[in-house]
Every structure is written in C-alpha cells, then in structure tokens.
Design a protein around this motif. Structure first.
Motif, PDB file in Angstrom:
ATOM      1  N   PRO A   9       6.503   7.287   3.620  1.00 15.77           N
ATOM      2  CA  PRO A   9       5.268   7.965   4.024  1.00 15.77           C
ATOM      3  C   PRO A   9       4.971   9.157   3.113  1.00 15.77           C
ATOM      4  O   PRO A   9       5.840   9.986   2.841  1.00 15.77           O
ATOM      5  CB  PRO A   9       5.574   8.412   5.459  1.00 15.77           C
ATOM      6  CG  PRO A   9       6.537   7.372   5.956  1.00 15.77           C
ATOM      7  CD  PRO A   9       7.402   7.043   4.777  1.00 15.77           C
ATOM      8  N   GLY A  10       3.746   9.199   2.611  1.00 16.16           N
ATOM      9  CA  GLY A  10       3.353  10.254   1.679  1.00 16.16           C
ATOM     10  C   GLY A  10       3.798  10.024   0.256  1.00 16.16           C
ATOM     11  O   GLY A  10       3.561  10.875  -0.605  1.00 16.16           O
ATOM     12  N   ASP A  11       4.423   8.888  -0.021  1.00 19.29           N
ATOM     13  CA  ASP A  11       4.983   8.623  -1.345  1.00 19.29           C
ATOM     14  C   ASP A  11       4.569   7.243  -1.838  1.00 19.29           C
ATOM     15  O   ASP A  11       5.279   6.251  -1.634  1.00 19.29           O
ATOM     16  CB  ASP A  11       6.508   8.756  -1.310  1.00 19.29           C
ATOM     17  CG  ASP A  11       7.157   8.591  -2.687  1.00 19.29           C
ATOM     18  OD1 ASP A  11       6.429   8.519  -3.682  1.00 19.29           O
ATOM     19  OD2 ASP A  11       8.407   8.513  -2.736  1.00 19.29           O
ATOM     20  N   VAL A  41      -4.616   3.867   4.521  1.00 23.66           N
ATOM     21  CA  VAL A  41      -4.454   5.291   4.840  1.00 23.66           C
ATOM     22  C   VAL A  41      -3.316   5.480   5.839  1.00 23.66           C
ATOM     23  O   VAL A  41      -2.459   6.364   5.685  1.00 23.66           O
ATOM     24  CB  VAL A  41      -5.763   5.873   5.394  1.00 23.66           C
ATOM     25  CG1 VAL A  41      -5.548   7.321   5.832  1.00 23.66           C
ATOM     26  CG2 VAL A  41      -6.884   5.780   4.366  1.00 23.66           C
ATOM     27  N   LYS A  42      -3.287   4.637   6.876  1.00 21.36           N
ATOM     28  CA  LYS A  42      -2.229   4.730   7.888  1.00 21.36           C
ATOM     29  C   LYS A  42      -0.853   4.498   7.260  1.00 21.36           C
ATOM     30  O   LYS A  42       0.114   5.196   7.573  1.00 21.36           O
ATOM     31  CB  LYS A  42      -2.466   3.702   8.991  1.00 21.36           C
ATOM     32  CG  LYS A  42      -3.680   3.960   9.857  1.00 21.36           C
ATOM     33  CD  LYS A  42      -3.839   2.843  10.874  1.00 21.36           C
ATOM     34  CE  LYS A  42      -5.137   2.961  11.635  1.00 21.36           C
ATOM     35  NZ  LYS A  42      -5.342   1.811  12.566  1.00 21.36           N
ATOM     36  N   PHE A  44       0.008   4.958   4.124  1.00 21.36           N
ATOM     37  CA  PHE A  44       0.335   6.104   3.273  1.00 21.36           C
ATOM     38  C   PHE A  44       0.862   7.273   4.113  1.00 21.36           C
ATOM     39  O   PHE A  44       1.845   7.927   3.746  1.00 21.36           O
ATOM     40  CB  PHE A  44      -0.902   6.539   2.491  1.00 21.36           C
ATOM     41  CG  PHE A  44      -0.697   7.797   1.690  1.00 21.36           C
ATOM     42  CD1 PHE A  44       0.193   7.816   0.627  1.00 21.36           C
ATOM     43  CD2 PHE A  44      -1.389   8.958   1.995  1.00 21.36           C
ATOM     44  CE1 PHE A  44       0.393   8.969  -0.118  1.00 21.36           C
ATOM     45  CE2 PHE A  44      -1.204  10.120   1.258  1.00 21.36           C
ATOM     46  CZ  PHE A  44      -0.310  10.126   0.204  1.00 21.36           C
ATOM     47  N   LYS A  45       0.242   7.511   5.256  1.00 21.94           N
ATOM     48  CA  LYS A  45       0.629   8.666   6.070  1.00 21.94           C
ATOM     49  C   LYS A  45       1.868   8.415   6.916  1.00 21.94           C
ATOM     50  O   LYS A  45       2.717   9.291   7.072  1.00 21.94           O
ATOM     51  CB  LYS A  45      -0.530   9.063   6.990  1.00 21.94           C
ATOM     52  CG  LYS A  45      -1.732   9.649   6.263  1.00 21.94           C
ATOM     53  CD  LYS A  45      -2.811  10.047   7.244  1.00 21.94           C
ATOM     54  CE  LYS A  45      -3.981  10.724   6.532  1.00 21.94           C
ATOM     55  NZ  LYS A  45      -5.047  11.107   7.495  1.00 21.94           N
ATOM     56  N   HIS A  46       1.965   7.206   7.484  1.00 19.22           N
ATOM     57  CA  HIS A  46       2.991   6.964   8.494  1.00 19.22           C
ATOM     58  C   HIS A  46       3.940   5.811   8.177  1.00 19.22           C
ATOM     59  O   HIS A  46       4.916   5.596   8.914  1.00 19.22           O
ATOM     60  CB  HIS A  46       2.326   6.679   9.854  1.00 19.22           C
ATOM     61  CG  HIS A  46       1.317   7.707  10.263  1.00 19.22           C
ATOM     62  ND1 HIS A  46       1.661   8.997  10.571  1.00 19.22           N
ATOM     63  CD2 HIS A  46      -0.033   7.624  10.394  1.00 19.22           C
ATOM     64  CE1 HIS A  46       0.567   9.677  10.902  1.00 19.22           C
ATOM     65  NE2 HIS A  46      -0.466   8.876  10.789  1.00 19.22           N
ATOM     66  N   ASP A 332      -7.452   8.578  -0.551  1.00 15.57           N
ATOM     67  CA  ASP A 332      -7.921   9.870  -0.036  1.00 15.57           C
ATOM     68  C   ASP A 332      -9.413   9.826   0.270  1.00 15.57           C
ATOM     69  O   ASP A 332      -9.869  10.383   1.287  1.00 15.57           O
ATOM     70  CB  ASP A 332      -7.623  10.973  -1.056  1.00 15.57           C
ATOM     71  CG  ASP A 332      -8.112  12.329  -0.584  1.00 15.57           C
ATOM     72  OD1 ASP A 332      -7.572  12.839   0.424  1.00 15.57           O
ATOM     73  OD2 ASP A 332      -9.041  12.882  -1.202  1.00 15.57           O
ATOM     74  N   ALA A 335      -9.774   8.157   3.513  1.00 13.26           N
ATOM     75  CA  ALA A 335      -9.307   9.028   4.595  1.00 13.26           C
ATOM     76  C   ALA A 335     -10.335  10.082   4.962  1.00 13.26           C
ATOM     77  O   ALA A 335     -10.482  10.450   6.135  1.00 13.26           O
ATOM     78  CB  ALA A 335      -7.988   9.687   4.191  1.00 13.26           C
ATOM     79  N   ARG A 336     -11.071  10.579   3.968  1.00 16.81           N
ATOM     80  CA  ARG A 336     -12.056  11.637   4.224  1.00 16.81           C
ATOM     81  C   ARG A 336     -13.378  11.098   4.739  1.00 16.81           C
ATOM     82  O   ARG A 336     -14.258  11.872   5.140  1.00 16.81           O
ATOM     83  CB  ARG A 336     -12.278  12.449   2.947  1.00 16.81           C
ATOM     84  CG  ARG A 336     -11.082  13.307   2.566  1.00 16.81           C
ATOM     85  CD  ARG A 336     -11.373  14.207   1.378  1.00 16.81           C
ATOM     86  NE  ARG A 336     -11.477  13.455   0.124  1.00 16.81           N
ATOM     87  CZ  ARG A 336     -12.595  13.331  -0.585  1.00 16.81           C
ATOM     88  NH1 ARG A 336     -13.725  13.892  -0.164  1.00 16.81           N
ATOM     89  NH2 ARG A 336     -12.587  12.645  -1.716  1.00 16.81           N
TER      90      ARG A 336
END
Length: 346
Positions: A9-11, A41-42, A44-46, A332, A335-336
């Motif tokens: 996640p985040g990487d 997005v999900k 990438f984040k989780h 990103d 996500a925005r």
C-alpha cells in the motif's frame, strides 16, 4: 520493458522487467491502452487480499497480439483484442448455472495475474478457455476498447435492475461509472435519466458530456426531495448507486417508486459495510434491491458491440491520456475526481 508494479500500500513502482513469454495455451499482447479506475486507487491506498506483491496492476486492457502459444488456435499476431478483467472458472456450480459473475473461484487480471500497466503482457489460457479474449471491432480504437470492461460491469448492473423502456432512472454518482450508467440507460430506452453528485464541479463536468435530463447536486441539497419533485412525488423506477456511499444507498430506498428497482452498484468500504434500511419501505412498496458484482465474458463482448454501434459512445469520456511512466499521476487524478476516464498508453 516498463511495468507498474504494486509492492505494498502506497508503493507502486514503475520499473524495468523482462518481456514475458507465453505458455502453450497463452497469448502475448502488446498493451496499447489500459485505463484506470477507482479500484486502482483503492489498491494503491489499501492493497487487496487477492494481490500477492510484486504484481503488475491494470485490468481495463486492450492491445494487439504479438505471439501465441503452441496450442492456441483462432488467434494470430496483429489481431486487436480486449481482455476481460474477472475470470470465472467455468466449472463450478455457479458457472454451470450461467452465473459467471458470482463464481466463487473467480480470478482477476492485475490481481492473480500480471495486468496491463506494462508494455507487454501474457493473457493466460484460463481467459481463452472462457471466451474472455474479444476481437476489437473495426472502427473502435484501443482506448475505447479498454472502456469495454467497466461498461460490461454497468451492463450487468442494468440487466439485474431491469432498466428498460420508459423508466425514470436516477444515477447517484457522477464519476466514469455514473456517466456510463447514464448513457447505457438511454440506450435501453429509459424515459428520463437524472444524474446526482455531491461535488458540483464533478457533476457539471459529467453533465456536459453525457447530458442527463436533470442534475441534482451541491452541498445542502436534499436529493430525495429533489427526485420526488421531479417525478411528481412518485419516485424513480430505478435508482443506481454508482458511488461507494452508504448514505447514497439509504437515500436510494427513500426515492424509489412502488415496485421500483435499486442497484447497489458501488460496494462499501469493508470496514464500514452496514447501512440503516427502512425495511417497511421495501415491504409496502414492493421494492427490489439488487447487487452488481463485475461482469461476465458475455458482458464484455456485448459492451464492445455497444461501443462499436454508437449506442454507448465512450471516446469523449476519456479525458486524460498518459504514458505508463506517469501512471501514479493518473491514479492521483482519479483519486481527486478531476477526470472522467484516465487511460494509460504504454
């Protein structure tokens, strides 16, 4: 070749990798477009419980065949193809009953198998075994073909909700899925289509493209009250929650007409999946609430046909085209909420 791999996640890293080689029943393609979505997005984040890193992401895939395995027939280099994302096993009880979207042994491109955020990828034999590799019709570009996968999911949802001639349809959520729902509902003969979103800028951007009959949005607006006003107090025949929002699901039940249908299209966060449901409304109005989980190979093929015929245009929904090296910027952007559809062109 370049790939975008999920490590944690985040990487997500854009890095070099050797070109893959197809096995005897596989097909190797040159990826021409792989579009992004909220699922990316999900992840990438989780992360995702089905992804074992490192894994090449990307599941809305279109490209051209460059090599086939020794056992593959019916396909040749140069064929333009679109690849399903969700791969049913084709053998379990649900698949044998024709319920491929709820196969308990389903696997996915970009999760169980390396996906389309790459210059080249292998389409596994399992995809070919369930007719999940589709020829892109003449006149349909690779970017448009990549949007067939989310359109296939939308098609599944509207089939389950029985969207049809003369229906008043409300779509809650003005993202790319909401836009596809608006256009598909029109192609299925809906009488009026209303698009709603909390974000007025996003709603305006979407409405400019898909031209719903009415829009509802902005802070402080009572969506239920507005739908009832638009329908003379009757409510909508079909309400589709094209957003991961429990509040939207609760509102959907309140704004649906007698014997209307509700599609819980957008799944809720796994750490907060519960809503408050007025079951008396369901009971006395004889409402139908249906889920919608992905798509089948048939839905993908039909989605390509809808795009090719012009029944559901998608080219103008692709608002951003980016190279693979900028995939993190693309995620990103999704996500925005400042784009409709973002496609990666490796």
């Amino acid at each position: 070749m370049k790939v975008a791999r999920f490590h944690a996640p985040g990487d997500i890293r854009v890095e070099d990798a050797p070109e893959p080689a197809p096995g005897p029943g596989d097909v190797k393609i040159r990826v021409r477009n792989c579009s992004t979505c909220g699922t990316d997005v999900k992840i990438f984040k989780h992360g995702h419980h089905h992804i074992r890193p490192p894994r090449v992401m990307g599941h809305e895939i279109a490209g051209e065949i460059v090599e086939t395995g020794a056992e593959v027939t019916g396909w040749t280099p140069g064929d333009r193809v679109q690849v399903i994302a969700a791969i049913p096993c084709g053998r379990c009880e649900e698949c044998l009953r024709g319920r491929l979207t709820v196969c308990p042994d389903q696997e996915s491109m970009g999760y169980h198998y390396d996906g389309g955020f790459a210059e080249y990828m292998v389409v596994p034999a399992k995809v070919l075994a369930v007719d999940g590799l589709n020829r892109v019709p003449d006149g349909v570009g690779f970017a448009e073909a990549s949007v067939a996968e989310p359109l296939a999911c939308v098609l599944n949802g509207q089939e389950l909700a029985r969207v049809g001639e003369g229906d008043d349809v409300v779509v809650l959520g003005a993202g790319p899925i909401g836009c596809l729902h608006v256009r598909l509902a029109r192609s299925r003969g809906a009488g009026r289509v209303v698009l709603a979103d909390l974000n007025p800028e996003r709603l305006a951007m979407a409405a400019e493209l898909v031209r719903p009959d009415a829009t509802i949005g902005g802070p402080g607006v009572d969506v239920v009250d507005e739908v009832l006003k638009l329908t003379g107090g009757r409510g909508a025949d079909v309400v589709i929650t094209a957003a991961a929002s429990g509040a939207a699901q609760e509102q959907a039940v309140q704004m649906t007409a007698r014997q209307g249908r509700i599609s819980f299209f957008g799944g809720l966060p796994k750490d907060n999946p519960f809503i408050r449901l007025d079951s008396n409304l369901v009971h006395y109005r004889e409402l139908t609430i249906v889920g919608a989980n992905g798509s089948s190979p048939r839905h993908n093929a039909e989605a390509l046909g809808l795009i090719a015929s012009g029944a559901v245009p998608v080219a103008d929904l692709i608002t951003h085209r980016i190279p693979l090296t900028e995939v993190l910027d693309g995620i990103d952007t999704v996500a925005r909420g400042v784009a409709i559809k973002v496609t990666v062109e490796p």
